[in-house]
Design an enzyme around this catalytic site. Sequence first.
Site, PDB file in Angstrom:
ATOM      1  N   ALA A   1      16.029  29.876  -8.416  1.00 33.03           N
ATOM      2  CA  ALA A   1      15.295  30.251  -9.639  1.00 33.03           C
ATOM      3  C   ALA A   1      14.033  29.268  -9.883  1.00 33.03           C
ATOM      4  O   ALA A   1      14.474  27.837  -9.443  1.00 33.03           O
ATOM      5  CB  ALA A   1      16.148  30.535 -10.885  1.00 33.03           C
TER       6      ALA A   1
ATOM      7  N   GLY B   1      19.122  31.196  -6.848  1.00 28.10           N
ATOM      8  CA  GLY B   1      18.862  32.569  -6.843  1.00 28.10           C
ATOM      9  C   GLY B   1      18.320  33.098  -5.603  1.00 28.10           C
ATOM     10  O   GLY B   1      18.373  34.176  -5.348  1.00 28.10           O
TER      11      GLY B   1
ATOM     12  N   GLU C   1      21.226  34.422  -3.858  1.00 28.51           N
ATOM     13  CA  GLU C   1      21.748  35.507  -4.871  1.00 28.51           C
ATOM     14  C   GLU C   1      20.885  36.597  -4.181  1.00 28.51           C
ATOM     15  O   GLU C   1      21.241  37.750  -4.192  1.00 28.51           O
ATOM     16  CB  GLU C   1      21.569  35.252  -6.182  1.00 28.51           C
TER      17      GLU C   1
ATOM     18  N   GLU D   1      23.564  25.304  -8.163  1.00 30.32           N
ATOM     19  CA  GLU D   1      23.328  25.287  -9.486  1.00 30.32           C
ATOM     20  C   GLU D   1      23.787  24.131 -10.507  1.00 30.32           C
ATOM     21  O   GLU D   1      23.042  23.591 -11.186  1.00 30.32           O
ATOM     22  CB  GLU D   1      23.408  26.770 -10.327  1.00 30.32           C
TER      23      GLU D   1
HETATM   24  C1  LIG Z   1      20.056  32.205 -11.754  1.00 36.25           C
HETATM   25  C2  LIG Z   1      19.648  30.892 -10.745  1.00 36.25           C
HETATM   26  C3  LIG Z   1      19.565  29.980 -11.042  1.00 36.25           C
HETATM   27  C4  LIG Z   1      19.159  28.872 -10.083  1.00 36.25           C
HETATM   28  O1  LIG Z   1      18.582  29.374  -8.708  1.00 36.25           O
HETATM   29  S1  LIG Z   1      19.048  27.265 -10.638  1.00 36.25           S
HETATM   30  C5  LIG Z   1      18.221  26.579  -8.933  1.00 36.25           C
HETATM   31  C6  LIG Z   1      19.027  26.531  -7.629  1.00 36.25           C
HETATM   32  N1  LIG Z   1      18.540  25.692  -6.857  1.00 36.25           N
HETATM   33  C7  LIG Z   1      18.202  24.383  -6.649  1.00 36.25           C
HETATM   34  O2  LIG Z   1      18.891  23.556  -7.309  1.00 36.25           O
HETATM   35  C8  LIG Z   1      17.460  23.860  -5.446  1.00 36.25           C
HETATM   36  C9  LIG Z   1      16.349  22.825  -6.179  1.00 36.25           C
HETATM   37  N2  LIG Z   1      15.879  22.235  -5.149  1.00 36.25           N
HETATM   38  C10 LIG Z   1      16.098  21.222  -4.163  1.00 36.25           C
HETATM   39  O3  LIG Z   1      17.424  20.849  -4.188  1.00 36.25           O
HETATM   40  C11 LIG Z   1      15.008  20.709  -3.326  1.00 36.25           C
HETATM   41  O4  LIG Z   1      14.004  20.980  -3.716  1.00 36.25           O
HETATM   42  C12 LIG Z   1      15.322  21.215  -1.921  1.00 36.25           C
HETATM   43  C13 LIG Z   1      16.533  20.888  -1.139  1.00 36.25           C
HETATM   44  C14 LIG Z   1      15.403  22.824  -1.831  1.00 36.25           C
HETATM   45  C15 LIG Z   1      14.089  20.807  -1.092  1.00 36.25           C
HETATM   46  O5  LIG Z   1      13.965  19.276  -1.141  1.00 36.25           O
HETATM   47  P1  LIG Z   1      12.671  18.597  -0.481  1.00 36.25           P
HETATM   48  O6  LIG Z   1      12.200  19.324   0.633  1.00 36.25           O
HETATM   49  O7  LIG Z   1      13.008  17.019  -0.759  1.00 36.25           O
HETATM   50  O8  LIG Z   1      11.682  18.961  -1.753  1.00 36.25           O
HETATM   51  P2  LIG Z   1      11.375  18.642  -3.329  1.00 36.25           P
HETATM   52  O9  LIG Z   1      10.569  17.444  -3.267  1.00 36.25           O
HETATM   53  O10 LIG Z   1      13.021  18.591  -3.876  1.00 36.25           O
HETATM   54  O11 LIG Z   1      10.626  19.829  -3.906  1.00 36.25           O
HETATM   55  C16 LIG Z   1       9.395  20.235  -3.440  1.00 36.25           C
HETATM   56  C17 LIG Z   1       8.796  20.558  -4.947  1.00 36.25           C
HETATM   57  O12 LIG Z   1       9.350  21.951  -5.132  1.00 36.25           O
HETATM   58  C18 LIG Z   1       9.853  21.799  -6.487  1.00 36.25           C
HETATM   59  N3  LIG Z   1      11.109  22.836  -6.551  1.00 36.25           N
HETATM   60  C19 LIG Z   1      12.085  22.510  -5.633  1.00 36.25           C
HETATM   61  N4  LIG Z   1      13.034  23.341  -6.037  1.00 36.25           N
HETATM   62  C20 LIG Z   1      12.564  24.041  -7.275  1.00 36.25           C
HETATM   63  C21 LIG Z   1      12.995  24.953  -8.110  1.00 36.25           C
HETATM   64  N5  LIG Z   1      14.294  25.774  -7.553  1.00 36.25           N
HETATM   65  N6  LIG Z   1      12.205  25.418  -9.139  1.00 36.25           N
HETATM   66  C22 LIG Z   1      11.010  24.904  -9.447  1.00 36.25           C
HETATM   67  N7  LIG Z   1      10.432  23.901  -8.553  1.00 36.25           N
HETATM   68  C23 LIG Z   1      11.535  23.442  -7.516  1.00 36.25           C
HETATM   69  C24 LIG Z   1      10.210  20.266  -6.602  1.00 36.25           C
HETATM   70  O13 LIG Z   1      10.209  20.127  -8.100  1.00 36.25           O
HETATM   71  C25 LIG Z   1       9.097  19.909  -6.011  1.00 36.25           C
HETATM   72  O14 LIG Z   1       7.961  19.677  -6.932  1.00 36.25           O
HETATM   73  P3  LIG Z   1       6.812  18.705  -6.948  1.00 36.25           P
HETATM   74  O15 LIG Z   1       6.145  18.808  -5.686  1.00 36.25           O
HETATM   75  O16 LIG Z   1       5.941  19.080  -8.155  1.00 36.25           O
HETATM   76  O17 LIG Z   1       7.437  17.423  -7.293  1.00 36.25           O
END
Ligand SMILES: C/C=C/C(=O)SCCNC(=O)CCNC(=O)[C@H](O)C(C)(C)COP(=O)(O)OP(=O)(O)OC[C@H]1O[C@@H](n2cnc3c(N)ncnc32)[C@H](O)[C@@H]1OP(=O)(O)O
Length: 735
Positions: free
Chosen positions: A57, A102, A105, A125
Amino acid sequence: MTVHIIDFSRASSNPLNPLGLNLRKHIWEELDKALNNEEVTSVLLTGGKSGNFSAGADIKEFSQLDSVATGTNVYSLVDVVDKIENFSKPIVAAISGVALGGGLEVALSSHYRIANKSSKFGLPEVNVGVIPGAGGTQRLPRLVGFQTALTMILTGKPIKAEKAKQSGLVDHITSNGESVLTSGIKWAEWAALMPLVGRRVGSLKIKETVEEVEIIASVAGKRLPPQNKGGQGLRAAIEATKACTKPIKEGCTVELNLFLQTLAGEEGKAKRHAFFAVRKAQKPLGKPPSQHPLLQKSVASETVAVVGAGLMGSGICMVLLQAGFTVYLVDVYKESLDKGVAFLRGTIQSYVKRGRMTEEIAAKMLKSMKPTQKFEDLAACSLVVEAVIEDMKIKKKIFSSLDKITSPSCIILSNTSTLDIDEMASAVSPQRQSQFAGWHFFSPAHIMKLVEIVAGKATSPATICVLQSLTRRIGKIGVVVGNCDGFVGNRMLISYSAETALLLEEGAGSVPTIDKAFINFGMAMGPLQMGDMAGLDIGYNIRKQRGWIGGGTAARSMPKPARYPEVADVIVADYKRLGQKSGKGWYDYDKNIGKGRKPLPSKEVDALVRRYVKHGSKSLAEKEIIERVLFPLVNEGFKCLEEGVAQQPSDIDVVYLYGYGWPVFHGGPMYWADHQVGLEYMLSRLRTFAKQFPDTDYYQPSKLLETCVTMQVTVEQYFELGINKRQTGGLVAKL
Ligand SMILES: C/C=C/C(=O)SCCNC(=O)CCNC(=O)[C@H](O)C(C)(C)COP(=O)(O)OP(=O)(O)OC[C@H]1O[C@@H](n2cnc3c(N)ncnc32)[C@H](O)[C@@H]1OP(=O)(O)O
């Protein structure tokens, strides 16, 4: 037979394909197209050219409570996932890169999951302060079993494709170089001929009985932190996952309610602040030179060096070796060098033993390690980090030698934790000074995530940008800070060590009771135990260098504070209690108990402290102890911002979260002050303390804090709204 391909990257500007409104709407509309087109026999979901399926998400949308998962919003993730699962034509998820949160999911609601070898699957999450909200807690256990699912949900750790296949999460892993898209299309064509019965995960039953689920959940629950100490999300996650024994609709309702609770909770907000703060801190301040040798794809032929084979130096050497560099480890003393090499060999071997590293990588690292006593060997290095003892004279001598030996393009860095970067830079030629900076690792360097990148007066923006990229490349979190005594982290720590010792002298509590206040706050350990771990002689020597002990010719003379905790000097000088390493510090240590690291209350220290406590003194409540110590710490953070030594409040939070074990559910000191304490209250308490202790600088409220309170804005808003005109004389102005 037509496979309708839904390419996520077409509706997302982020290569991680977060499932924001745009993407959800895209999936929804494409599904409608597939349904209404009679020629379409199956559907394929793909992350497309981005190389990732989806990172979940869109966390940025979480501030609008109803946009993610509530049925009140069209195209909610819950609705999208339901539509996929109940779709009348088979849907195959072709997963490359990450399928997280998500994203997973969506994959779980698909009827088949195809992956390639490097795909990763997880429900992380809890790391962003929520629980899965679109059926993850319900569908994952149905596929992989309750125990595996619960572990994945509680740790948030992704699993690799191989394990996902073994556990039943994935149907097929591509081989022989076939792309996941090609393989996915074949599967989709085949799926069109197969019945959908049994492919809807929501219709499956979990393997375990209700009783087994209860037992597994209860064992897991016992290991969690309390509800108000970071345990809120984890407890909700267990509760939701347990509901997988119910019919899918009922279970999803339980999950959704708990998801919304965690979404609205303070713990979740603080965790999401931390998530974005880290990324903000690492944002490149400019474009690093693309051809820079330190940033090339393969760095195996690139040589770098660490001067000083002590604990810090060897730790930094380990990190650079792991990143693939050829690393000279230099120490003029043979004995220290041998010790450093032994440490590195031991650490590498233990990584192999624990499965954290392959034999092949270990052998490569050992081959790339070049121990030497000769500075001349460093001529071809593109980067040298100095990590010798905190003595300006010795360091300057080293820098002067390095300046002569290394090529003009070599970056020279100091790992000092307190000394003046500009004074050190004066030891190299003026042309080199733009390539001189601080690179302050935290101990143990191969484990702690934080590195302060310290910009000196002459450090060029290009050097800072190279260091930012390099720091990320070696797996660390780099925060750019300005040059001042202690930089950001240690400068703010002054009250942390001084005031706790003063509280002891004041009779506010015993060593364990003072520490307990901080443990109850959420720190992994209290300040006194932390002092023992670091070594009490370190602070002692710094105070000596400042001329606060014994007078005489101090290296860095500074006025001695009027309120000064003598007990902290006496415990080192007279009692030789240097901390864990000497088996005694503020606590006793017994090498037979907890590997000599378990703090045991000390009668000797109790007696020593009693010598200072005045008759009739009163013990203080935990709240007062925390305020006396942490409010001045935050106040110093405000001063760092005021002077431009820190660029933004969230950078300070990152420093404390990753360098000092600040509990993530408090978001970092500046977040804590802004959102959990309130600046007005903090200012009023600081004013009270300043009246009570007029001769203690750290209680004098910062101007910036006063301004924020007057303007009724948080310090975060003050910076985000651009109220600060970046007119400060420090680092911010320069960059
Ligand atoms: C009901 C459902 C609930 C959910 O799904 S909650 C969300 C669950 N998902 C997560 O928690 C994953 C979050 N993301 C991460 O842990 C990491 O990312 C990754 C391991 C996937 C990749 O890491 P890396 O390659 O180092 O990239 P980066 O610098 O963390 O991310 C690049 C840009 O992407 C944005 N981003 C990453 N995941 C999300 C997301 N899920 N929603 C919104 N933005 C996201 C960051 O902030 C950043 O952005 P910028 O370049 O502006 O700093």
